[in-house]
Structures are given as structure tokens and as C-alpha cells.
Design a protein around this motif. Structure first.
Motif, PDB file in Angstrom:
ATOM      1  N   ASN A   1       0.809  -1.222   0.000  1.00 19.96           N
ATOM      2  CA  ASN A   1       0.000   0.000   0.000  1.00 19.96           C
ATOM      3  C   ASN A   1       0.842   1.273   0.000  1.00 19.96           C
ATOM      4  O   ASN A   1       0.383   2.327  -0.429  1.00 19.96           O
ATOM      5  CB  ASN A   1      -0.924   0.013   1.227  1.00 19.96           C
ATOM      6  N   VAL A   2       2.080   1.193   0.480  1.00 22.81           N
ATOM      7  CA  VAL A   2       2.914   2.386   0.623  1.00 22.81           C
ATOM      8  C   VAL A   2       3.483   2.816  -0.728  1.00 22.81           C
ATOM      9  O   VAL A   2       4.008   2.000  -1.488  1.00 22.81           O
ATOM     10  CB  VAL A   2       4.065   2.128   1.620  1.00 22.81           C
ATOM     11  N   HIS A   3       3.363   4.116  -1.023  1.00 24.71           N
ATOM     12  CA  HIS A   3       3.934   4.709  -2.228  1.00 24.71           C
ATOM     13  C   HIS A   3       5.082   5.661  -1.910  1.00 24.71           C
ATOM     14  O   HIS A   3       5.957   5.859  -2.747  1.00 24.71           O
ATOM     15  CB  HIS A   3       2.863   5.497  -2.992  1.00 24.71           C
ATOM     16  N   VAL A   4       5.056   6.265  -0.715  1.00 25.52           N
ATOM     17  CA  VAL A   4       6.009   7.317  -0.365  1.00 25.52           C
ATOM     18  C   VAL A   4       6.508   7.087   1.057  1.00 25.52           C
ATOM     19  O   VAL A   4       5.746   6.671   1.940  1.00 25.52           O
ATOM     20  CB  VAL A   4       5.369   8.720  -0.455  1.00 25.52           C
ATOM     21  N   ILE A   5       7.803   7.360   1.269  1.00 27.32           N
ATOM     22  CA  ILE A   5       8.414   7.263   2.594  1.00 27.32           C
ATOM     23  C   ILE A   5       8.870   8.656   3.014  1.00 27.32           C
ATOM     24  O   ILE A   5       9.649   9.301   2.300  1.00 27.32           O
ATOM     25  CB  ILE A   5       9.622   6.311   2.580  1.00 27.32           C
ATOM     26  N   VAL A   6       8.390   9.138   4.147  1.00 26.78           N
ATOM     27  CA  VAL A   6       8.784  10.438   4.693  1.00 26.78           C
ATOM     28  C   VAL A   6       9.635  10.200   5.935  1.00 26.78           C
ATOM     29  O   VAL A   6       9.239   9.449   6.837  1.00 26.78           O
ATOM     30  CB  VAL A   6       7.563  11.309   5.050  1.00 26.78           C
ATOM     31  N   LEU A   7      10.798  10.834   5.973  1.00 29.88           N
ATOM     32  CA  LEU A   7      11.724  10.670   7.100  1.00 29.88           C
ATOM     33  C   LEU A   7      11.924  12.004   7.799  1.00 29.88           C
ATOM     34  O   LEU A   7      12.229  13.012   7.157  1.00 29.88           O
ATOM     35  CB  LEU A   7      13.072  10.150   6.587  1.00 29.88           C
ATOM     36  N   LYS A   8      11.770  12.013   9.124  1.00 30.69           N
ATOM     37  CA  LYS A   8      11.975  13.230   9.901  1.00 30.69           C
ATOM     38  C   LYS A   8      12.619  12.881  11.223  1.00 30.69           C
ATOM     39  O   LYS A   8      12.863  11.700  11.523  1.00 30.69           O
ATOM     40  CB  LYS A   8      10.653  13.964  10.128  1.00 30.69           C
ATOM     41  N   GLY A   9      12.907  13.890  12.048  1.00 34.10           N
ATOM     42  CA  GLY A   9      13.521  13.677  13.339  1.00 34.10           C
ATOM     43  C   GLY A   9      12.610  14.092  14.473  1.00 34.10           C
ATOM     44  O   GLY A   9      11.870  15.074  14.356  1.00 34.10           O
ATOM     45  N   ALA A  10      12.672  13.379  15.580  1.00 33.97           N
ATOM     46  CA  ALA A  10      11.907  13.749  16.770  1.00 33.97           C
ATOM     47  C   ALA A  10      12.632  14.860  17.527  1.00 33.97           C
ATOM     48  O   ALA A  10      13.856  14.996  17.443  1.00 33.97           O
ATOM     49  CB  ALA A  10      11.721  12.535  17.671  1.00 33.97           C
ATOM     50  N   GLY A  11      11.880  15.659  18.252  1.00 31.65           N
ATOM     51  CA  GLY A  11      12.495  16.662  19.115  1.00 31.65           C
ATOM     52  C   GLY A  11      12.960  17.901  18.382  1.00 31.65           C
ATOM     53  O   GLY A  11      12.298  18.395  17.466  1.00 31.65           O
ATOM     54  N   LYS A  12      14.136  18.404  18.767  1.00 26.82           N
ATOM     55  CA  LYS A  12      14.593  19.721  18.330  1.00 26.82           C
ATOM     56  C   LYS A  12      15.196  19.763  16.932  1.00 26.82           C
ATOM     57  O   LYS A  12      15.408  20.849  16.385  1.00 26.82           O
ATOM     58  CB  LYS A  12      15.628  20.263  19.327  1.00 26.82           C
ATOM     59  N   GLY A  13      15.530  18.607  16.363  1.00 24.94           N
ATOM     60  CA  GLY A  13      16.162  18.636  15.057  1.00 24.94           C
ATOM     61  C   GLY A  13      16.091  17.310  14.342  1.00 24.94           C
ATOM     62  O   GLY A  13      15.598  16.303  14.877  1.00 24.94           O
ATOM     63  N   PHE A  14      16.589  17.301  13.107  1.00 25.18           N
ATOM     64  CA  PHE A  14      16.570  16.096  12.271  1.00 25.18           C
ATOM     65  C   PHE A  14      17.591  15.081  12.780  1.00 25.18           C
ATOM     66  O   PHE A  14      17.229  14.004  13.237  1.00 25.18           O
ATOM     67  CB  PHE A  14      16.857  16.480  10.820  1.00 25.18           C
ATOM     68  N   CYS A  15      18.874  15.433  12.726  1.00 25.64           N
ATOM     69  CA  CYS A  15      19.918  14.522  13.212  1.00 25.64           C
ATOM     70  C   CYS A  15      21.216  15.281  13.399  1.00 25.64           C
ATOM     71  O   CYS A  15      21.683  15.963  12.477  1.00 25.64           O
ATOM     72  CB  CYS A  15      20.123  13.368  12.231  1.00 25.64           C
ATOM     73  N   GLY A  16      21.820  15.147  14.569  1.00 23.92           N
ATOM     74  CA  GLY A  16      23.055  15.859  14.892  1.00 23.92           C
ATOM     75  C   GLY A  16      24.315  15.121  14.499  1.00 23.92           C
ATOM     76  O   GLY A  16      25.401  15.501  14.927  1.00 23.92           O
ATOM     77  N   GLY A  17      24.203  14.053  13.676  1.00 28.24           N
ATOM     78  CA  GLY A  17      25.379  13.314  13.251  1.00 28.24           C
ATOM     79  C   GLY A  17      25.649  12.128  14.150  1.00 28.24           C
ATOM     80  O   GLY A  17      24.806  11.721  14.960  1.00 28.24           O
ATOM     81  N   TYR A  18      26.837  11.558  14.016  1.00 27.60           N
ATOM     82  CA  TYR A  18      27.208  10.409  14.839  1.00 27.60           C
ATOM     83  C   TYR A  18      27.334  10.826  16.304  1.00 27.60           C
ATOM     84  O   TYR A  18      27.752  11.949  16.616  1.00 27.60           O
ATOM     85  CB  TYR A  18      28.523   9.799  14.363  1.00 27.60           C
ATOM     86  N   ASP A  19      26.990   9.916  17.181  1.00 29.50           N
ATOM     87  CA  ASP A  19      27.060  10.165  18.619  1.00 29.50           C
ATOM     88  C   ASP A  19      28.508   9.968  19.062  1.00 29.50           C
ATOM     89  O   ASP A  19      28.879   8.941  19.616  1.00 29.50           O
ATOM     90  CB  ASP A  19      26.139   9.194  19.358  1.00 29.50           C
ATOM     91  N   LEU A  20      29.332  10.992  18.804  1.00 30.97           N
ATOM     92  CA  LEU A  20      30.775  10.860  18.965  1.00 30.97           C
ATOM     93  C   LEU A  20      31.340  11.533  20.214  1.00 30.97           C
ATOM     94  O   LEU A  20      32.540  11.456  20.450  1.00 30.97           O
ATOM     95  CB  LEU A  20      31.499  11.452  17.742  1.00 30.97           C
ATOM     96  N   LYS A  21      30.510  12.197  20.992  1.00 28.93           N
ATOM     97  CA  LYS A  21      31.046  12.904  22.154  1.00 28.93           C
ATOM     98  C   LYS A  21      31.828  11.952  23.058  1.00 28.93           C
ATOM     99  O   LYS A  21      33.001  12.180  23.353  1.00 28.93           O
ATOM    100  CB  LYS A  21      29.933  13.566  22.950  1.00 28.93           C
ATOM    101  N   GLU A  22      31.201  10.887  23.459  1.00 26.64           N
ATOM    102  CA  GLU A  22      31.889   9.926  24.342  1.00 26.64           C
ATOM    103  C   GLU A  22      33.042   9.263  23.608  1.00 26.64           C
ATOM    104  O   GLU A  22      34.124   9.087  24.158  1.00 26.64           O
ATOM    105  CB  GLU A  22      30.902   8.863  24.821  1.00 26.64           C
ATOM    106  N   GLY A  23      32.825   8.920  22.327  1.00 27.54           N
ATOM    107  CA  GLY A  23      33.863   8.257  21.562  1.00 27.54           C
ATOM    108  C   GLY A  23      35.107   9.096  21.420  1.00 27.54           C
ATOM    109  O   GLY A  23      36.227   8.617  21.605  1.00 27.54           O
ATOM    110  N   ALA A  24      34.940  10.371  21.081  1.00 27.78           N
ATOM    111  CA  ALA A  24      36.102  11.238  20.893  1.00 27.78           C
ATOM    112  C   ALA A  24      36.848  11.453  22.196  1.00 27.78           C
ATOM    113  O   ALA A  24      38.077  11.451  22.240  1.00 27.78           O
ATOM    114  CB  ALA A  24      35.658  12.583  20.313  1.00 27.78           C
ATOM    115  N   GLU A  25      36.122  11.621  23.298  1.00 25.73           N
ATOM    116  CA  GLU A  25      36.767  11.874  24.575  1.00 25.73           C
ATOM    117  C   GLU A  25      37.473  10.628  25.111  1.00 25.73           C
ATOM    118  O   GLU A  25      38.426  10.725  25.874  1.00 25.73           O
ATOM    119  CB  GLU A  25      35.732  12.374  25.584  1.00 25.73           C
TER     120      GLU A  25
END
Length: 292
Positions: free
Chosen positions: A50-74
Motif C-alpha cells: 500500500n505504501v507509495h512514499v516514505i517520509v523521514l523526519k527527526g523527533a524533538g529539536k532537530g533532524f539529526c546531529g550526526g554520529y554520537d561521537l562525544k563519548e567516543g572522541a573523549e
């Protein structure tokens, strides 16, 4: 909303699948689970007759802030990191490539999807978040939203390699040589995205496009998409391979190691400031020098 990194639902008529990046407490940052959950959700939509279209969005304040690297980098120089390998043991390009290639292929599911994909961007689509958004057929942003790849300055290379395919060589160089974030308005003027609208019109604008596309037979959408994507698929595949290799190298180059050490000693936010605004103030210059 569920605890899954991707929330899935369909419209009342069943023709539009709504996928939501669902880690709002971390600005929808990409962890190990999110790419695979995204691929599974896209495949679920494509299997739905039944699906013809896929819509992608982000919850909360924004779409996506990138990889979760804060802990990784530190933690990078302490021997365990999600952002790079343990640099005390040397760098194995195959391990890095295999991990990032898997994520890139998850995001590329949006590009190769036989059904139309639309990214609805508010807040920010930064770094890996831009990889996800630009893999969609269409990107519609709020005027005040931001998109860009700041790690292009140090510690990253966009693995989905969609920038040149969208804006051409010179504009892609301008965006990646600087790592600048641009607003939705500027992104539209550059041809990077389809359209930019006021935030309060974003959802309705995406809805109008999805409603128009969903009346087209699925096989028509698939055939047109195959023809259009055919112009760039070979180039994109080649560029993605190179970009994925280089992404690992950027995180383990001398400058990449310095970025990791700065994050460990001075904190991730200070490392970002030193990377993104070098020379703009004596304070940032001191941050770099203090870890040399």
C-alpha cells in the motif's frame, strides 16, 4: 513514541510511511543501532504493497546531529571509542572500512528504495545527519534549519558522497572545503535541496508533495527513479568507496589524533570550537597549542 531508534507509522490511507529518527535526548545522534533500524524500516515500507512514499523526519529539536561521537572522541586515547580505533594499537583500515561501509549502505537504502523518499528537516542535519537526509530523493527544510558537514574540516569525510551529485563540483568543494553549515534558504538557492519553507509550513509542504506522489502507480515511480538514478549510481558507488576509506583515515591522521586528544583533555565542545573556528580568537588558538 516507542524506545526504538526509528519510529514507524503509516498514514490513514496507508500510502505514506512516516519514519522518525527517535533519539531526541541526543538530537537523534547516530548510534550503532540506528543505521540498521533505519534500513529495516525502509525495507518494511517497501514490502508494504500500500505504501507509495516514505517520509523521514527527526523527533524533538532537530533532524539529526550526526554520529554520537562525544563519548567516543573523549575516550579515543584511552583505548575504547565508537569514533575511531584504539590509536595506541595502530590503525587497521579494513576494520574501519567494514564498519562504516555497513552504515553507509544502511543510509543508501533511501537512495535505492523503489519508492519515493522525502527528508523533512527541521533544526539541523549535521555531519552523518546530512548523509541520511541527502540520501533521500527529496529534501525539504525549514528556512532556519541548518545542513552541512563540519567534520570535513578535521575528523571526517561524508561517506554517502551525495554532495557532488546534488550541487556539482564547485559548490560541493565550497561546502566541504569549509565545512560550513548553511540554512535551509541557502541550501535551496544552491540546489542542494528541493525547497525551503518557514518552519510552521514544513510539515504541510512535505505532506502536499507526498500526497501528489502517492497517486502515481508504484511501478511508475520505480521506473522513473531507476532511469534518473542511473545517471549517477556508478559515480556515487565509486565515490562512496573512496569516501568511506578516507573517513577512517581522517580520524586517524595527525590532525585527527590531535582532535581526539583535544577532546580527551579539553572536552568535546572545546575540540569542536578549535576545529570549526581556528584563528577566530586567541582562546581557540590556545586550545590547539595546549595539547601539542
Amino acid at each position: 513514541m516507542s524506545s526504538s531508534p526509528i519510529h514507524y507509522e503509516v498514514s490513514r490511507d496507508g500510502k505514506v510511511a512516516h519514519l522518525t529518527l527517535n533519539r531526541p535526548e541526543r538530537l537523534n545522534a547516530i548510534n550503532e543501532e540506528l543505521p540498521h533500524a533505519l534500513r529495516a524500516a525502509v525495507r518494511r515500507a517497501n514490502k508494504d504493497p500500500n505504501v507509495h512514499v516514505i517520509v523521514l523526519k527527526g523527533a524533538g529539536k532537530g533532524f539529526c546531529g550526526g554520529y554520537d561521537l562525544k563519548e567516543g572522541a573523549e575516550e579515543a586515547t584511552r583505548g575504547s571509542t565508537n569514533g575511531s580505533q584504539d590509536i595506541s594499537r595502530g590503525y587497521d583500515p579494513l576494520i574501519d572500512y567494514a564498519f562504516m561501509k555497513e552504515n553507509t549502505e544502511c543510509f543508501a537504502e533511501l537512495f535505492h528504495s523503489p519508492k519515493a523518499t522525502i527528508a523533512q528537516v527541521h533544526g539541523a542535519a549535521v555531519a552523518g545527519g546530512s548523509d541520511i537526509a541527502l540520501s533521500c530523493d527529496f529534501v525539504i527544510m525549514a528556512d532556519d534549519a541548518r545542513i552541512g558537514y563540519p567534520p570535513a574540516r578535521v575528523w571526517g569525510c561524508p561517506t554517502t558522497a551525495m554532495w557532488t551529485a546534488r550541487v556539482g563540483i564547485e559548490k560541493a568543494k565550497r561546502l566541504l572545503f569549509t565545512g560550513d553549515l548553511v540554512s535551509g534558504t541557502e541550501a535551496a538557492s544552491l540546489g542542494l535541496i528541493l525547497k525551503s519553507v518557514p518552519l510552521d509550513e514544513l510539515e504541510s509542504t512535505v505532506g502536499l508533495l507526498a500526497d501528489r506522489i502517492k497517486t502515481v502507480p508504484q511501478n511508475q515511480i520505480w521506473m522513473h527513479k531507476q532511469v534518473i538514478n542511473g545517471f549517477v549510481e556508478g559515480q556515487v558507488a565509486s565515490a562512496q568507496k573512496l569516501a568511506t576509506i578516507f573517513d577512517g583515515l581522517t580520524r586517524n591522521s595527525p590532525e585527527g589524533v590531535l582532535f581526539q586528544r583535544t577532546a580527551e583533555q579539553k572536552g568535546f565542545k572545546n575540540a569542536i570550537k578549535a576545529r570549526d573556528e581556528p584563528g577566530r580568537s586567541l582562546e581557540y588558538q590556545k586550545i590547539w597549542k595546549s595539547v601539542l
